[in-house]
Scaffold this active site. Structure first.
Site, PDB file in Angstrom:
ATOM      1  N   ASP A   1       0.853  -1.189   0.000  1.00  0.00           N
ATOM      2  CA  ASP A   1       0.000   0.000   0.000  1.00  0.00           C
ATOM      3  C   ASP A   1       0.892   1.244   0.000  1.00  0.00           C
ATOM      4  O   ASP A   1       1.872   1.309   0.736  1.00  0.00           O
ATOM      5  CB  ASP A   1      -0.929  -0.005   1.223  1.00  0.00           C
ATOM      6  CG  ASP A   1      -2.077   0.975   1.076  1.00  0.00           C
ATOM      7  OD1 ASP A   1      -3.227   0.521   0.971  1.00  0.00           O
ATOM      8  OD2 ASP A   1      -1.822   2.199   1.063  1.00  0.00           O
TER       9      ASP A   1
ATOM     10  N   HIS B   1     -10.077  -5.546  -3.382  1.00  0.00           N
ATOM     11  CA  HIS B   1      -8.742  -5.744  -2.798  1.00  0.00           C
ATOM     12  C   HIS B   1      -8.882  -6.119  -1.338  1.00  0.00           C
ATOM     13  O   HIS B   1      -9.834  -5.719  -0.659  1.00  0.00           O
ATOM     14  CB  HIS B   1      -7.868  -4.492  -2.955  1.00  0.00           C
ATOM     15  CG  HIS B   1      -8.499  -3.223  -2.468  1.00  0.00           C
ATOM     16  ND1 HIS B   1      -9.442  -2.536  -3.204  1.00  0.00           N
ATOM     17  CD2 HIS B   1      -8.331  -2.512  -1.323  1.00  0.00           C
ATOM     18  CE1 HIS B   1      -9.826  -1.461  -2.525  1.00  0.00           C
ATOM     19  NE2 HIS B   1      -9.169  -1.428  -1.368  1.00  0.00           N
TER      20      HIS B   1
HETATM   21  P1  AMP Z   1      -9.684   1.280   0.171  1.00  0.00           P
HETATM   22  O1  AMP Z   1      -9.809   2.608   0.835  1.00  0.00           O
HETATM   23  O2  AMP Z   1     -10.070   0.116   1.017  1.00  0.00           O
HETATM   24  O3  AMP Z   1     -10.381   1.279  -1.179  1.00  0.00           O
HETATM   25  O4  AMP Z   1      -8.146   1.055  -0.092  1.00  0.00           O
HETATM   26  C1  AMP Z   1      -7.451   1.599  -1.155  1.00  0.00           C
HETATM   27  C2  AMP Z   1      -6.011   1.576  -0.768  1.00  0.00           C
HETATM   28  O5  AMP Z   1      -5.260   1.759  -1.937  1.00  0.00           O
HETATM   29  C3  AMP Z   1      -5.610   2.685   0.206  1.00  0.00           C
HETATM   30  O6  AMP Z   1      -5.091   2.075   1.402  1.00  0.00           O
HETATM   31  C4  AMP Z   1      -4.547   3.464  -0.556  1.00  0.00           C
HETATM   32  O7  AMP Z   1      -3.489   3.903   0.257  1.00  0.00           O
HETATM   33  C5  AMP Z   1      -4.082   2.443  -1.585  1.00  0.00           C
HETATM   34  N1  AMP Z   1      -3.539   3.003  -2.809  1.00  0.00           N
HETATM   35  C6  AMP Z   1      -4.047   4.008  -3.565  1.00  0.00           C
HETATM   36  N2  AMP Z   1      -3.275   4.218  -4.646  1.00  0.00           N
HETATM   37  C7  AMP Z   1      -2.248   3.335  -4.568  1.00  0.00           C
HETATM   38  C8  AMP Z   1      -1.112   3.054  -5.391  1.00  0.00           C
HETATM   39  N3  AMP Z   1      -0.863   3.737  -6.521  1.00  0.00           N
HETATM   40  N4  AMP Z   1      -0.254   2.079  -5.000  1.00  0.00           N
HETATM   41  C9  AMP Z   1      -0.483   1.389  -3.855  1.00  0.00           C
HETATM   42  N5  AMP Z   1      -1.542   1.595  -3.053  1.00  0.00           N
HETATM   43  C10 AMP Z   1      -2.421   2.551  -3.398  1.00  0.00           C
END
Ligand code: AMP
Ligand code: ZN
Length: 112
Positions: A29, A98
């Site tokens: 993440d 995810h």
């Molecule tokens: P959610 O809020 O459960 O949809 O989780 C989405 C997650 O994706 C969050 O914890 C973000 O920090 C993570 N995230 C967003 N963009 C990226 C990226 N480019 N690479 C890795 N993680 C990401």
């Protein structure tokens, strides 16, 4: 379709990969909430847990078989948490299914 995690799975957007096979991708993440914070996704787009069906659920069981292996590799021997936020009330910010693996410290008892 414009989907961040589809682009990450296709390596169009870089990420810190942790595990990969034909169907699954796991990466760190970008904004870790714990010392270990890994996201596990199906490579094929499923928007969220609300779109899991008998037709597409095979990959979910594969992800859940992989999670203990990833946790071991990440040295989460003392335990960890798996979360999938879904939809507006679940605060899902990326609409590609995810599973968060969180660990590396004693996590908060509160889940919501
Ligand atoms: P959610 O809020 O459960 O949809 O989780 C989405 C997650 O994706 C969050 O914890 C973000 O920090 C993570 N995230 C967003 N963009 C990226 C990226 N480019 N690479 C890795 N993680 C990401
Ligand atoms: Zn997607």
């Amino acid at each position: 379709m414009d989907c961040l995690f589809c682009s990450i799975a296709k390596k169009e957007i870089p990420s810190a990969a942790v595990y990969e096979d034909d169907e699954i991708f796991a990466f760190r993440d970008i904004n870790p909430q714990a010392p270990v914070h890994v996201l596990v996704i199906p490579k094929k787009h499923i928007a969220g847990m609300d779109e899991v069906t008998a037709e597409n659920s095979d990959v979910i069981s594969k992800i859940f078989e992989k999670i203990p292996e990833i946790a071991k590799k990440e040295k989460l021997d003392n335990g960890f948490r798996v979360i999938s936020n879904c939809g507006e009330d679940g605060c899902q910010s990326v609409r590609h299914l995810h599973f968060h693996i969180l660990g590396g410290k004693k996590l908060d008892e509160k889940m919501c």
